[in-house]
Design a protein around this motif. Sequence first.
Motif: not given
Length: 603
Positions: A432, A436, A440, A448, A452, A455-456, A473, A475-476
Amino acid sequence: MKSNQPGESDIEVLATELANSRKREYATQEILQVISLSRDDVQPVFDAILERACDLCEAPSAGLLLGRPQDKTMTFAASLGEDSSFDAALDYAVIPVDRDAAYAARALLDGETYHLEDMGESELYHLGSSFVRNNVDKLGIRSVIFTPLMGQDGALGTMALFRKEVRPFDREQIKLVESFAAQAAIAIENARQFKALQTRLSREAATREILEVISQSRDDEQPVFNAILKRASLLCKSPQAGLMLLNSAGTKLEFIAGWGPPTKHFVAGVSEWSIDDPIAITTAVRENRIVNVPDLQADHLTASKHPSRMEIVEKEGIRSILAVPLIKDGKAIGCFDVFRLEVEPFSEDDEALLRSFATQAVIAIENVQQFKALESLNAELGDRVQEQVGEIERMGLLKRFLPAAVADTVISQGSEEMLASHRALLGVLFCDIRGFTAFCESAEPEETIEVLQTYHQELGKLINDHGAGVDPRMGDGIMVLFNDPLPCEDPAGDAVRLAIAMQEKMAELCKSWKRLGYRLGFGVGVSLGYATVGMVGHEGRSDYTASGTAVNIAARLCDEAADGEILLSARAAVAVEENFKIESRGELSLKGVREAVEVFELT
């Protein structure tokens, strides 16, 4: 009325004239009958006319020449002589269409009858005309009639009667010759019209036949090509007809099909010519026009000894050639060609015929291409629809809670039993973003979401590249499983390799985010151990996930990892120590784990 000859009475003169009149009527009727029976052949008419003219006009010899004022020469189409040598001399004579060369030419050019009482005393004889002097001095011709054969569009030739003594023809005889000449012209016109009609009918029949073949050959153009080439060869009086098409690169013209006796230089599937070659067939395609060469030996390519030209002229004996392009969407895709082994130029009618055949060939090619494309598309669609119907039904259930790779595996195995709850040895990776939650709280919602999403997106690519089985997954936070449901030989090693790749990618991302004022980091935890995996959830919402000590340890190691760190469980460290450098961090008490565990760091 003729004057009485010595010793003749008026009654005898009248009787003679009546007999001659009857003979002329019979001769005319006989000639008309021959004309009616010889619609496509003028030779019997010419022979009958000359025979009757010589008999009625008391002329031992006669000849009929064909030629038009615009031609360069006239030639004898028929002759009748008192002896074979005289007849042969006329048969081989070629008379120039020149008023200063021959009286036959004057009759043709002026459209008037020339009656010479004595050719030996004529103007052209004294001017030294070689043809006139040859007739007088060698053949002995003296009194002559030359009368034109007048057709609808002008003179078609000249009819001549000869006497070898100076004995002029009388007025009745001259009229009779002019009448016979008119009948010869009628015969020529009739034969021309009959032949034109026959040609048109035969070409219409050929067109109907080809269209019928096209309608029956939706998936094969070869029968159409054969039918067209056969008709082109017959109707254009060519020993062979050929079809050439451009190759896919447009650089060469390839011989596709031919009709007629085989030749060495026109072989289907073998013969080809560069499109830049200046010969007739390539020129027709390159310049998109009809190329009609009356005599190849008189062409500049033959004079310059061009290799391709010399092959067909010297080795194949071709003299006259006609090439007509096949036009599709305004561009030439190939051509037809016909040729003759003697100098006999192809007519405008031949060009028009081959142009219509070229259009039909293009239609056949397009029909076959469209039919095959449609057939292929239908077959492909049928297979795809059949496959996809089954896939859609199963994917509809699986795609809601499985990654695409896992869903594909389930479908390929043909069973969903592998998704049932079971125990498996897993390499588990948790990761993670560090900082983060604080990010947020201070960042705008759009910022935000953008972080994300990036990132994903980036880590998702790495997960797929490393062959992970499942990556739930939250969130982070990301959990990645190795060795189930997709098996692998080295689950701990694969997890560590993915962790390293993730850290490298996140180092880049965090550096770019730092420029925007975002202070973020990234931590990873990896464990190896048995866990329970399978589908968890209810109808309409299910996930494929894992639970057990190995999963908890990986999650807690992730929590403990600082930015840039990869922490490993003891079992995972042992599994990868031969391939990766690791160091012990000592024992740590992890939340949710009863006893302290030794933790290792990947250096």
